[in-house]
Design a protein around this motif. Structure first.
Motif, PDB file in Angstrom:
ATOM      1  N   LYS A   1       8.695 -13.505  -0.876  1.00  0.00           N
ATOM      2  CA  LYS A   1       7.339 -13.563  -0.299  1.00  0.00           C
ATOM      3  C   LYS A   1       6.757 -12.154  -0.185  1.00  0.00           C
ATOM      4  O   LYS A   1       5.590 -11.912  -0.534  1.00  0.00           O
ATOM      5  N   PHE A   2       7.560 -11.213   0.326  1.00  0.00           N
ATOM      6  CA  PHE A   2       7.089  -9.834   0.419  1.00  0.00           C
ATOM      7  C   PHE A   2       6.815  -9.258  -0.974  1.00  0.00           C
ATOM      8  O   PHE A   2       5.878  -8.478  -1.159  1.00  0.00           O
ATOM      9  N   LEU A   3       7.640  -9.631  -1.949  1.00  0.00           N
ATOM     10  CA  LEU A   3       7.431  -9.124  -3.306  1.00  0.00           C
ATOM     11  C   LEU A   3       6.112  -9.617  -3.885  1.00  0.00           C
ATOM     12  O   LEU A   3       5.403  -8.867  -4.556  1.00  0.00           O
ATOM     13  N   VAL A   4       5.780 -10.888  -3.621  1.00  0.00           N
ATOM     14  CA  VAL A   4       4.516 -11.429  -4.120  1.00  0.00           C
ATOM     15  C   VAL A   4       3.335 -10.662  -3.526  1.00  0.00           C
ATOM     16  O   VAL A   4       2.426 -10.219  -4.248  1.00  0.00           O
ATOM     17  N   ILE A   5       3.333 -10.463  -2.208  1.00  0.00           N
ATOM     18  CA  ILE A   5       2.224  -9.753  -1.554  1.00  0.00           C
ATOM     19  C   ILE A   5       2.189  -8.298  -1.997  1.00  0.00           C
ATOM     20  O   ILE A   5       1.114  -7.721  -2.227  1.00  0.00           O
ATOM     21  N   THR A   6       3.372  -7.683  -2.133  1.00  0.00           N
ATOM     22  CA  THR A   6       3.432  -6.295  -2.588  1.00  0.00           C
ATOM     23  C   THR A   6       2.853  -6.142  -3.983  1.00  0.00           C
ATOM     24  O   THR A   6       2.082  -5.205  -4.252  1.00  0.00           O
ATOM     25  N   LEU A   7       3.197  -7.061  -4.884  1.00  0.00           N
ATOM     26  CA  LEU A   7       2.659  -6.998  -6.246  1.00  0.00           C
ATOM     27  C   LEU A   7       1.145  -7.178  -6.258  1.00  0.00           C
ATOM     28  O   LEU A   7       0.433  -6.533  -7.031  1.00  0.00           O
TER      29      LEU A   7
ATOM     30  N   CYS B   1       0.822  -1.205   0.000  1.00  0.00           N
ATOM     31  CA  CYS B   1       0.000   0.000   0.000  1.00  0.00           C
ATOM     32  C   CYS B   1       0.860   1.260   0.000  1.00  0.00           C
ATOM     33  O   CYS B   1       0.531   2.238  -0.689  1.00  0.00           O
ATOM     34  N   ALA B   2       1.946   1.231   0.769  1.00  0.00           N
ATOM     35  CA  ALA B   2       2.843   2.395   0.773  1.00  0.00           C
ATOM     36  C   ALA B   2       3.421   2.611  -0.620  1.00  0.00           C
ATOM     37  O   ALA B   2       3.477   3.757  -1.111  1.00  0.00           O
TER      38      ALA B   2
END
Length: 253
Positions: free
Chosen positions: A122-128, A72-73
């Protein structure tokens, strides 16, 4: 409180009827538990395996919240940048639309190859997953600002930054929260997909182990947990929206 009860009793009643129909259908047609467990079986399994499932649940919650905040940021920052720089928006916005045509489940293995099995992919997947809805809804919110307000501010000699802070940002808040609500539900899905890439714990890991062992009841426990988490995150954003948007509306009066 009473308004919430008036609005909520219909979906709750429909859900209860669905569970009753499900329970009766499984009993009457003697469907094997490994094929389709009854709701009572799912609930009993969830309570029985709570101690072990809680570890997976906690991991997924932490991953979802962290990825949601980062996504979101990033989405809001990109939307503000593209709004303030129309030339850049015209060049980049079509690429953002095009990027959504690539399924995240296809990109996930590439992220593992590039960044390994740590937290970063993992963070990249959720961020995308969270990035696109919040970025698009925020830009739409900026564009929907009433032209008259901007015209009045310009006539009063306001700078571009003042117009953004005093008019465009407050008027975009409803659209921003619409994107946040979508991203909040997507974040749980993104966390589960990222856990499929390779993880020691999480609802995605729990679901994979359960399906490989034909423990359909545990798969449904994971599904129910994902639904409850998504609903919880969505409700939190709704409460924040009521608080923030109401406050801004009062300021604009």
């Amino acid at each position: 409180m009473m308004n919430g009860i008036r609005k909520g009793w219909r979906p709750v009643s429909a859900l209860i009827l669905l569970f009753i129909f499900w329970q009766v259908a499984v009993t009457v047609f003697t469907i094997p538990q490994w094929l389709l467990p009854s709701p009572m079986k799912v609930v009993s399994e969830g309570l029985a395996s709570w101690d072990s499932f809680r570890i997976h649940l906690t991991s997924t919650v932490g991953l979802s919240v962290s990825g949601f905040l980062i996504g979101c940021a990033a989405g809001i920052a990109v939307a503000v940048t593209l709004h303030l720089l129309p030339g850049v928006r015209e060049a980049v916005y079509p690429l953002m639309i095009l990027s959504q045509n690539v399924p995240i489940i296809v990109l996930a293995p590439l992220l593992v190859i590039w960044f390994g099995f740590g937290l970063l992919p993992k963070f990249l997947v959720i961020t995308l997953v969270c990035f696109f809805p919040i970025a698009v809804s925020t830009m739409d919110g900026f564009r929907q600002t009433r032209r008259q307000y901007i015209h009045y501010m310009k006539m009063a000699g306001a700078a571009k930054g003042q117009i953004f802070r005093k008019v465009e940002w407050p008027h975009a808040l409803p659209s921003i929260f619409s994107g946040l609500k979508i991203a909040a539900t997507y974040s749980v899905m993104g966390a589960v997909i990222s856990e499929w890439l390779g993880s020691q714990k999480g609802i995605g890991v729990y679901m994979t182990l359960a399906s490989s062992a034909f423990r359909t009841d545990r798969v449904f426990v994971a599904i129910f947990a994902i639904m409850i988490l998504s609903l919880l995150f969505f409700s939190i954003i709704v409460l924040l929206e009521q608080w923030c948007v109401k406050g801004k509306k009062e300021e604009l009066k």
